[in-house]
Design a protein around this motif. Structure first.
Motif, PDB file in Angstrom:
ATOM      1  N   ALA A  42       9.846   5.973   5.284  1.00 16.62           N
ATOM      2  CA  ALA A  42       8.695   5.873   6.047  1.00 16.62           C
ATOM      3  C   ALA A  42       8.766   6.197   7.450  1.00 16.62           C
ATOM      4  CB  ALA A  42       8.020   4.345   5.739  1.00 16.62           C
ATOM      5  N   ASP A  43       7.726   6.580   8.088  1.00 17.48           N
ATOM      6  CA  ASP A  43       7.452   6.877   9.770  1.00 17.48           C
ATOM      7  C   ASP A  43       7.735   5.480  10.280  1.00 17.48           C
ATOM      8  OD1 ASP A  43       7.701   9.604   9.379  1.00 17.48           O
ATOM      9  OD2 ASP A  43       5.885  10.085   9.347  1.00 17.48           O
ATOM     10  N   ALA A  44       6.763   4.394   9.705  1.00 13.77           N
ATOM     11  CA  ALA A  44       6.672   3.489  10.528  1.00 13.77           C
ATOM     12  C   ALA A  44       6.492   2.110   9.417  1.00 13.77           C
ATOM     13  CB  ALA A  44       5.294   3.329  11.319  1.00 13.77           C
ATOM     14  N   LEU A  45       7.047   1.130  10.032  1.00 16.95           N
ATOM     15  CA  LEU A  45       7.184  -0.297   9.001  1.00 16.95           C
ATOM     16  C   LEU A  45       6.048  -1.060   9.784  1.00 16.95           C
ATOM     17  CD1 LEU A  45      10.880  -0.190   8.315  1.00 16.95           C
ATOM     18  CD2 LEU A  45       8.852   0.641   6.680  1.00 16.95           C
ATOM     19  N   ILE A  46       5.228  -1.764   9.123  1.00 19.54           N
ATOM     20  CA  ILE A  46       4.391  -2.768   9.562  1.00 19.54           C
ATOM     21  C   ILE A  46       5.130  -4.224   8.796  1.00 19.54           C
ATOM     22  CG2 ILE A  46       2.260  -4.134   9.977  1.00 19.54           C
ATOM     23  CD1 ILE A  46       1.065  -1.281   9.871  1.00 19.54           C
ATOM     24  N   GLY A  76      -6.728   3.525   5.827  1.00 12.93           N
ATOM     25  CA  GLY A  76      -6.436   2.215   5.224  1.00 12.93           C
ATOM     26  C   GLY A  76      -5.486   2.417   3.980  1.00 12.93           C
ATOM     27  N   VAL A  77      -5.221   1.396   3.211  1.00 16.23           N
ATOM     28  CA  VAL A  77      -4.464   1.652   2.221  1.00 16.23           C
ATOM     29  C   VAL A  77      -5.314   1.841   0.921  1.00 16.23           C
ATOM     30  CG1 VAL A  77      -3.118  -0.106   3.040  1.00 16.23           C
ATOM     31  CG2 VAL A  77      -5.053  -0.859   1.543  1.00 16.23           C
ATOM     32  N   TYR A  78      -4.495   2.402  -0.316  1.00 19.33           N
ATOM     33  CA  TYR A  78      -5.049   2.938  -1.397  1.00 19.33           C
ATOM     34  C   TYR A  78      -4.373   1.610  -2.557  1.00 19.33           C
ATOM     35  CZ  TYR A  78      -6.496   5.797  -5.371  1.00 19.33           C
ATOM     36  OH  TYR A  78      -7.131   6.165  -6.688  1.00 19.33           O
ATOM     37  N   LEU A 130      -9.958  14.745   7.480  1.00 21.97           N
ATOM     38  CA  LEU A 130     -10.950  13.981   8.303  1.00 21.97           C
ATOM     39  C   LEU A 130     -10.254  13.979   9.701  1.00 21.97           C
ATOM     40  CD1 LEU A 130     -12.451  10.973   6.230  1.00 21.97           C
ATOM     41  CD2 LEU A 130     -13.526  12.990   7.238  1.00 21.97           C
ATOM     42  N   GLY A 131      -8.995  13.762  10.122  1.00 30.39           N
ATOM     43  CA  GLY A 131      -8.426  13.860  11.048  1.00 30.39           C
ATOM     44  C   GLY A 131      -7.281  12.643  11.156  1.00 30.39           C
ATOM     45  N   PHE A 132      -7.140  11.818  10.175  1.00 28.97           N
ATOM     46  CA  PHE A 132      -6.270  10.714  10.400  1.00 28.97           C
ATOM     47  C   PHE A 132      -4.900  11.406  10.471  1.00 28.97           C
ATOM     48  CE2 PHE A 132      -9.486   8.144   7.744  1.00 28.97           C
ATOM     49  CZ  PHE A 132      -9.513   7.242   8.902  1.00 28.97           C
ATOM     50  N   ASP A 133      -3.933  10.448  11.309  1.00 24.06           N
ATOM     51  CA  ASP A 133      -2.447  11.035  11.737  1.00 24.06           C
ATOM     52  C   ASP A 133      -1.793  10.493  10.377  1.00 24.06           C
ATOM     53  OD1 ASP A 133      -2.452  11.663  14.502  1.00 24.06           O
ATOM     54  OD2 ASP A 133      -3.519   9.898  14.737  1.00 24.06           O
ATOM     55  N   GLY A 134      -2.140   9.444   9.484  1.00 26.62           N
ATOM     56  CA  GLY A 134      -1.355   9.155   8.256  1.00 26.62           C
ATOM     57  C   GLY A 134      -2.058   8.195   7.891  1.00 26.62           C
ATOM     58  N   LYS A 135      -1.296   7.288   6.750  1.00 30.57           N
ATOM     59  CA  LYS A 135      -2.081   6.322   5.844  1.00 30.57           C
ATOM     60  C   LYS A 135      -1.038   5.155   5.992  1.00 30.57           C
ATOM     61  CE  LYS A 135      -4.730   6.250   1.629  1.00 30.57           C
ATOM     62  NZ  LYS A 135      -6.050   5.895   2.235  1.00 30.57           N
ATOM     63  N   THR A 136      -1.802   3.952   5.881  1.00 29.10           N
ATOM     64  CA  THR A 136      -0.838   2.777   5.445  1.00 29.10           C
ATOM     65  C   THR A 136      -0.803   2.691   3.928  1.00 29.10           C
ATOM     66  OG1 THR A 136      -3.261   1.680   5.578  1.00 29.10           O
ATOM     67  CG2 THR A 136      -1.613   1.608   7.724  1.00 29.10           C
ATOM     68  N   LEU A 137       0.171   2.084   3.544  1.00 29.67           N
ATOM     69  CA  LEU A 137       0.614   2.067   2.206  1.00 29.67           C
ATOM     70  C   LEU A 137       1.143   0.625   1.998  1.00 29.67           C
ATOM     71  CD1 LEU A 137       3.234   5.207   2.805  1.00 29.67           C
ATOM     72  CD2 LEU A 137       0.878   5.262   2.074  1.00 29.67           C
ATOM     73  N   ILE A 138       0.981   0.452   0.769  1.00 25.10           N
ATOM     74  CA  ILE A 138       1.395  -0.983   0.120  1.00 25.10           C
ATOM     75  C   ILE A 138       2.762  -1.006  -0.810  1.00 25.10           C
ATOM     76  CG2 ILE A 138      -0.923  -2.034   0.539  1.00 25.10           C
ATOM     77  CD1 ILE A 138      -1.363  -1.430  -2.421  1.00 25.10           C
ATOM     78  N   HIS A 139       3.207   0.157  -1.054  1.00 29.47           N
ATOM     79  CA  HIS A 139       4.317   0.312  -1.967  1.00 29.47           C
ATOM     80  C   HIS A 139       5.255   1.410  -1.421  1.00 29.47           C
ATOM     81  CE1 HIS A 139       6.698   0.928  -5.553  1.00 29.47           C
ATOM     82  NE2 HIS A 139       6.539  -0.589  -5.764  1.00 29.47           N
ATOM     83  N   PRO A 140       6.536   1.064  -1.582  1.00 28.29           N
ATOM     84  CA  PRO A 140       7.426   2.613  -1.003  1.00 28.29           C
ATOM     85  C   PRO A 140       7.245   3.650  -2.035  1.00 28.29           C
ATOM     86  CG  PRO A 140       8.581   0.283  -1.213  1.00 28.29           C
ATOM     87  CD  PRO A 140       7.368  -0.115  -1.843  1.00 28.29           C
ATOM     88  N   GLY A 141       6.613   3.434  -3.228  1.00 31.16           N
ATOM     89  CA  GLY A 141       6.612   4.581  -4.139  1.00 31.16           C
ATOM     90  C   GLY A 141       5.316   5.502  -3.628  1.00 31.16           C
TER      91      GLY A 141
END
Length: 291
Positions: free
Chosen positions: A29-33, A195-197, A216-227
């Protein structure tokens, strides 16, 4: 051009799960929260805080951006979270439920009082109706360097809860809110992550929402699973054809005969100098991803 940080895939990791924090060192992942808020039960908040901050201090995450999501400013854990995160020195601290610019100014003052490293940025969760209604003023807070504001993170689950909007393919009920946040972010030079899916089994739906968010122009997406990382990385990165086209546009405007031209023809299409600026960002993003 300012430094570009790829944020195609921004993965939430529960701060109370030591195994997940260790595994995250290998996830592309590019970033981890590293989350101290929603993913952590009240009775383990303090233990999770200590664990997350120790993980950040220990390092070993490569070039991934590390972001600590603290508990909200109206909770009993906030100040201890903020102080501990400041000491750990992540790349950014994510603040939940930002609904007014005054909150960002307050946090900026608190970070100054904590002698926080100037490199630490603030990311703001946009997840309340009040945030959407006041999104321009919230984004404008980025002009005040003491707020450290550099990124919006859309909290679509909370927005759905607060508004009673339904999740439907294409997210029509949310599109006005999403586009308003994107416009505000771009107006003040802030990155913004979708936001997440929620449906982990629906790979096609996830990819479609990534593609729609990218368009739409988002830079990326937040994710809830490594998959979900691989698909997000692929969708939010320029592909080979896009990079080739961008390089061709840059090269065309670099020709001496085009130095004073505002528009040229390239491969049968009209291309303006603004397209060259857009092309430079595409190439810079590709290079940042490769790095």
């Amino acid at each position: 051009m300012t430094t570009i940080h790829p944020r195609r895939s921004v993965l939430y990791m529960p701060g109370s799960n030591a195994r997940a924090l260790e595994k995250a060192r290998e996830i592309p992942a590019d970033a981890l929260i590293l989350d101290l808020e929603d993913a952590v039960a009240p009775d383990v908040k303090e233990a999770a805080r200590a664990q997350v901050c120790a993980a950040v201090k220990a390092g070993g995450y490569g070039r991934r951006e590390l972001v600590i999501r603290v508990n909200g400013v109206d909770t009993p854990w906030f100040m201890d979270d903020l102080a501990a995160a400041t000491e750990a020195k992540p790349d950014a601290i994510l603040i939940p439920k930002i609904s007014a610019p005054e909150t960002l100014q307050q946090i900026g003052a608190q970070l100054t009082g904590l002698w926080a490293d100037p490199a630490i940025r603030i990311w703001a969760m946009i997840e309340t109706p009040l945030a959407i209604l006041d999104i321009e003023r919230i984004a404008r807070a980025a002009r005040d360097p003491t707020t450290r504001l550099s990124c919006f993170v859309m909290g679509t689950n909370d927005l759905a809860k607060e508004t009673r909007a339904r999740f439907v393919p294409g997210r029509a009920p949310m599109l006005p809110w999403l586009t308003s946040a994107i416009l505000a972010a771009r107006a003040y030079g802030i990155d913004i992550v979708d936001g997440v899916y929620n449906d982990l089994k629906d790979e096609d739906g996830f990819r479609a929402e990534c593609e729609a968010g990218r368009d739409l122009g988002f830079d990326g997406k937040t994710l809830i699973h490594p998959g979900q990382v691989a698909a997000a990385n692929a969708v939010f990165a320029p592909d080979g054809a896009e990079l080739s086209r961008a390089r061709a546009i840059i090269a065309a405007f670099d020709q001496p005969e085009n130095a004073d031209k505002g528009a040229i023809q390239l491969d049968g299409r009209m291309v303006e100098r603004l397209h060259a600026d857009m092309a430079k960002r595409v190439v810079a993003l590709g290079e940042a991803i490769d790095a």
